[in-house]
Each structure stands twice: as structure tokens, then as C-alpha cells.
Design a protein around this motif. Structure first.
Motif, short mmCIF file in Angstrom:
data_model
loop_
_atom_site.label_atom_id
_atom_site.label_comp_id
_atom_site.label_asym_id
_atom_site.label_seq_id
_atom_site.Cartn_x
_atom_site.Cartn_y
_atom_site.Cartn_z
N HIS A 96 29.33 -73.40 8.38
CA HIS A 96 30.59 -74.09 8.66
C HIS A 96 30.72 -75.29 7.72
N PRO A 97 30.75 -75.02 6.41
CA PRO A 97 30.81 -76.14 5.48
C PRO A 97 32.12 -76.89 5.56
N LYS A 98 32.01 -78.21 5.56
CA LYS A 98 33.19 -79.08 5.55
C LYS A 98 33.13 -79.86 4.24
N VAL A 99 34.13 -79.65 3.41
CA VAL A 99 34.14 -80.19 2.06
C VAL A 99 35.33 -81.13 1.89
N LEU A 100 35.08 -82.24 1.24
CA LEU A 100 36.15 -83.16 0.88
C LEU A 100 36.27 -83.14 -0.64
N VAL A 101 37.46 -82.78 -1.14
CA VAL A 101 37.70 -82.74 -2.58
C VAL A 101 38.63 -83.87 -2.98
N LYS A 102 38.67 -84.14 -4.28
CA LYS A 102 39.42 -85.28 -4.79
C LYS A 102 40.93 -85.05 -4.84
N ASP A 103 41.35 -83.79 -5.06
CA ASP A 103 42.76 -83.54 -5.34
C ASP A 103 43.25 -82.31 -4.59
N LEU A 104 44.49 -82.34 -4.13
CA LEU A 104 45.11 -81.24 -3.40
C LEU A 104 45.07 -79.94 -4.21
N LYS A 105 45.21 -80.01 -5.52
CA LYS A 105 45.22 -78.82 -6.37
C LYS A 105 43.86 -78.12 -6.40
N MET A 106 42.83 -78.74 -5.89
CA MET A 106 41.48 -78.19 -5.91
C MET A 106 41.15 -77.36 -4.68
N ILE A 107 41.98 -77.40 -3.66
CA ILE A 107 41.64 -76.76 -2.39
C ILE A 107 41.46 -75.25 -2.51
N ALA A 108 42.37 -74.56 -3.14
CA ALA A 108 42.27 -73.09 -3.24
C ALA A 108 40.98 -72.68 -3.94
N LYS A 109 40.68 -73.31 -5.05
CA LYS A 109 39.47 -72.97 -5.80
C LYS A 109 38.23 -73.35 -4.99
N ALA A 110 38.29 -74.48 -4.30
CA ALA A 110 37.17 -74.92 -3.47
C ALA A 110 36.85 -73.89 -2.38
N LEU A 111 37.87 -73.33 -1.77
CA LEU A 111 37.65 -72.29 -0.76
C LEU A 111 37.09 -71.02 -1.39
N GLU A 112 37.63 -70.62 -2.52
CA GLU A 112 37.20 -69.40 -3.21
C GLU A 112 35.72 -69.47 -3.62
N LEU A 113 35.25 -70.62 -4.02
CA LEU A 113 33.89 -70.75 -4.53
C LEU A 113 32.82 -70.55 -3.47
N HIS A 114 33.17 -70.63 -2.20
CA HIS A 114 32.19 -70.32 -1.15
C HIS A 114 31.75 -68.86 -1.23
N HIS A 115 32.68 -67.96 -1.52
CA HIS A 115 32.34 -66.54 -1.66
C HIS A 115 31.37 -66.33 -2.82
N GLU A 116 31.65 -66.98 -3.93
CA GLU A 116 30.79 -66.86 -5.11
C GLU A 116 29.41 -67.46 -4.84
N ALA A 117 29.36 -68.59 -4.16
CA ALA A 117 28.08 -69.22 -3.83
C ALA A 117 27.24 -68.30 -2.96
N ASN A 118 27.86 -67.60 -2.03
CA ASN A 118 27.13 -66.66 -1.18
C ASN A 118 26.52 -65.53 -2.00
N LYS A 119 27.24 -65.04 -3.00
CA LYS A 119 26.72 -63.96 -3.85
C LYS A 119 25.53 -64.42 -4.68
N LEU A 120 25.47 -65.69 -5.00
CA LEU A 120 24.41 -66.21 -5.87
C LEU A 120 23.22 -66.80 -5.10
N CYS A 121 23.37 -67.13 -3.86
CA CYS A 121 22.33 -67.80 -3.08
C CYS A 121 21.08 -66.94 -2.95
N HIS B 65 30.87 -67.26 6.58
CA HIS B 65 31.32 -68.59 6.20
C HIS B 65 32.65 -68.91 6.86
N VAL B 66 32.75 -70.10 7.42
CA VAL B 66 33.99 -70.59 7.98
C VAL B 66 34.20 -71.99 7.37
N PRO B 67 34.64 -72.03 6.10
CA PRO B 67 34.74 -73.32 5.42
C PRO B 67 36.01 -74.08 5.79
#
Length: 159
Positions: A111-136, A148-150
């Protein structure tokens, strides 16, 4: 293919004078050591006569999955222009105990809770959880899926 090797020492501290004479005659406490690092004080889960003040193997598995995911996620964010300002995870896991006393984890949910700097980063920030899971490395070593429930929030200008 690269191979990495790791060493860990586990020393049982639970001999109360009778060894493992019977199920109630010994303690479950142990210490995990790695060279040049602080020790980890462990025990079994309190449901199995463990010390509730020490971390148990199930908690270590859960925190290993969570921290591996976080480290890959932060790496991917840095490589993709997503500026993470804070990250926390309240991970949960379900272990099933069989009638014969054996058991297994059936699921872990991050249940990761992430704070990003800019509104434009939210979509990519959510997408990268899937990629992180593939690489972990840890998630790839398990025989069950890690869910994942980010939550991603943007820094408020007033903060």
C-alpha cells in the motif's frame, strides 16, 4: 548473467537449560547477523510461542518485499523524471496455516503512499509501480503474486 552472493548468520538463543526437550521447554529468540551491520533480534510469531518484542520471519519477508519494491520504484522514478518527495508503505500479508502445522503466504499487498512534486507526474508515478514489481528481486522469488494498491498525491503549494 551476474550472480550475487549474500551471507547471514542466525544464532538461536532459546536454550533455557533443557534444550528442545519438548515444545514448551525452549525459547524462540535468535539473533541475525551480517558483517559490519547492526544485529536483528528475532523470534517466532507470538502465536507460536515467540517473543512479541522481536521481529519474526513472516514480518521479515513482508518488509523485504516492501523495501525491495520501494528501492526499485525510487530508482525508476529518478530515471523517468518523477520527483518523489516522500514514500511510505503499510504492507500487509496473509499466511495460511495448514492442519499439519505447515503454512505458506497466500498473498502480500503493498500500500505505497507516494508524494510527488508535480501534478503532471501522477500518471507516470502510478504506472511505475507495475514496472517496479516486475524488477523486484524478492517479488520475483516468491510463488505468489504481490498486489499493489498505490496512492500518489502531489505536493500542495501551501506546504
Amino acid at each position: 548473467m551476474k550472480k550475487h552472493q549474500y551471507k547471514s548468520q542466525v544464532v538461536w538463543e532459546g536454550n533455557t537449560g533443557e534444550g528442545t526437550k519438548n515444545y514448551t521447554s525452549y525459547g524462540r529468540d535468535y539473533t541475525i547477523s551480517h558483517a559490519h551491520k547492526p544485529p536483528i533480534l528475532g523470534s517466532s510469531d507470538p502465536h507460536f510461542r515467540g517473543n512479541p518484542e522481536r521481529i519474526n520471519p513472516e514480518e521479515l519477508l513482508l518488509s523485504s518485499v516492501s523495501s525491495c519494491h520501494m528501492l526499485w520504484y525510487l530508482h525508476l522514478c529518478s530515471a523517468n523524471g518523477v520527483i518523489v518527495l516522500s514514500y511510505s508503505d503499510d504492507a500487509t500479508g496473509v499466511m495460511v496455516e495448514n492442519a499439519d502445522g505447515s503454512g505458506y503466504f497466500s498473498e502480500i499487498t503493498l500500500h505505497p503512499k507516494v508524494l510527488v512534486k508535480d501534478l503532471k507526474m501522477i500518471a507516470k508515478a502510478l504506472e511505475l509501480h507495475h514496472e517496479a514489481n516486475k524488477l523486484c528481486f524478492i517479488a520475483n522469488s516468491l510463488n505468489f503474486k504481490v498486489l499493489h494498491v498505490p496512492t500518489v498525491e502531489v505536493l500542495n503549494d501551501g506546504m
